[in-house]
Enzyme design. Structure first.
Site, PDB file in Angstrom:
ATOM      1  CG  ASP A 129      -8.947   0.400   5.019  1.00  0.00           C
ATOM      2  OD1 ASP A 129      -9.080   0.133   3.808  1.00  0.00           O
ATOM      3  OD2 ASP A 129      -8.597  -0.433   5.871  1.00  0.00           O
ATOM      4  CE  LYS A 143      -3.761  -2.508   2.208  1.00  0.00           C
ATOM      5  NZ  LYS A 143      -4.323  -3.005   3.484  1.00  0.00           N
ATOM      6  CD  GLN A 186      -3.073  -4.689   6.674  1.00  0.00           C
ATOM      7  OE1 GLN A 186      -2.947  -3.703   5.945  1.00  0.00           O
ATOM      8  NE2 GLN A 186      -3.795  -5.739   6.313  1.00  0.00           N
TER       9      GLN A 186
END
Lengths: 285, 285
Positions: B121, B54, B98
């Site tokens: 996200d 990413k 994450q």
């Protein structure tokens, strides 16, 4: 011929209130009286009646209510200030902003200004997310009432196919997520759905949440479907065509006397739950 | 015999990135470089690879990234402090935590601590609600990727019946709400669904989001269904059995090369959008 079960919302509401009275008595021993603040902006007579009804029901079961009446010309900022004060007021456990507010007000912004802990009417976007993710938020009251009826009558929904007709933020969307969390397979249909009657035909459970009188016809139903009618149209008419749906169903909520009476009791239930949680939080700190 | 359209995620991702590069260049003229902060807790090698990927993709298209590595033994409170710092850091436009974090951490609490404005996200419960109510929040990246593929290929979903298999907070639930907001009729199915293959048979569009390799079989599909496979199982295997599904479908995403490559580009897109919004907010104040 089947003999459908008439799902009696008044009985469900009564059982909820009986349970709440006990909880309220317990709280009083600790010096806590659950309190709902209601905000009405403008002077729509139907809204005024709803708010009065909610506040009267509070008093009947031993809760307090604070009715805040704001003039039609209230601005969004002024409304936000009132909500902020109530958010900070430790004697207030739940806040209800009566929908609809006058059109010059940003209603969504006002709803979302209600702190999650006091959103007992389940109107905030955060509350919707937290309900969907099962984080202990208070769901909207009509969806909560639908689940309460399901639980009271021990209707089996796990693995079953529920078709929800309607997708509003306070009804179709949240009830879909709540049924999903109870392991139903959920279809959300709406005005743009092609072949709606074919979709409804698949349903073991139909939730009518479309806001149109006698919209759902008995001939659309699978034999033995359960019909939960959240509609409440002028003249006390539901979203389902009661006679024809009754004949095809295994269980059905009437209008009036079905989901409607349970809805207010959910508002009270959430306010009592909020009072308990906020008091526990005070004790812990 | 039909000739299914292979939906090429790499092409979709490239078009998104081309568009982003222009926007990033525009922002640079104002002295703004979109910046994504990534947080990795512990040393799971797969997670480390994802985060690195990413952050590399950020740099490739001219964005900045800040990689924060926290030890396995980090507490929830310590993680919350890090998130709070990033929330307040004006040079950071997006925050990615994450998944999964070590099991002793309250992951939900950590996700929900990310401020809505930087939740690029789409993991917060508030963001889920605000996405569902179309209030301009950033949706989860895989659901967003699915919609991006639909848009790129101009697939017609309005009024069509979409069956989503899976109901996770970051995939099944949000993609259902997003398809619903695009006027699809949406069925959400899952492990408890009875007669799943019959349910899938109704679908004009199937979204496979179940996390089991080759789970969806071609024989379950209606002739000409569109298959969007969000699965990514060990060995680069999707949730749909590609060969048999291909034969029945009118359009299908492969794995790899379907939804996967678009997902990261959605993270970048949301971060650029966040940078634009936050800069506008600074100018206005």
């Amino acid at each position: 011929m089947n003999n459908p079960l008439m799902l009696d919302g008044r009985k469900v509401a009564q059982s909820v209130k009986d349970d709440l009275k006990e909880k309220i008595n317990d709280l009083k021993e600790w010096g806590i009286i659950p309190k709902l603040a209601t905000i009405l902006v403008g002077d729509d007579p139907a809204s005024a009646t709803y708010v009065k009804m909610k506040s009267n029901t509070c008093h009947k079961i031993g809760m307090e209510s604070e009715r805040i009446l704001l003039p039609e010309e209230t601005t969004t900022d002024e409304l936000l200030d009132v909500i902020q004060e109530l958010n900070e007021d430790e004697t207030v456990h739940g806040i209800l902003l009566q929908h609809p507010v006058p059109s010059h007000i940003n209603e969504r912004q006002a709803f979302d200004a209600i702190t999650l802990e006091k959103d007992v009417d389940g109107v905030t976007s955060h509350g919707f997310g937290a309900t969907t993710f099962q984080l202990g938020a208070y769901p909207c009251c009509t969806p909560a009432a639908i689940l309460q009826v399901i639980d009271y009558y021990n209707l089996n929904i796990e693995g079953k196919h529920a078709v929800v007709i309607g997708r509003s933020p306070i009804l179709g969307k949240p009830v879909s997520m709540m049924l999903l969390n109870r392991n139903a397979t959920v279809t959300i249909s709406h005005s743009k759905t092609e072949d709606l009657s074919d979709v409804v035909k698949q349903a073991d459970i139909v939730v009518a949440a479309v806001g149109q009188p006698k919209f759902v016809k008995g001939e659309w139903l699978k034999e033995g479907a359960i019909v939960l009618d959240a509609g409440y149209n002028p003249g006390n008419i539901g979203d389902a065509d009661y006679e024809t749906c009754y004949a095809k169903s295994s269980a059905i909520t009437p209008v009036p006397g079905g989901i409607g009476p349970v809805t207010i009791s959910m508002l009270l239930k959430h306010t009592v739950q909020a009072a308990i949680k906020q008091s526990e939080a005070l004790v812990t700190h």
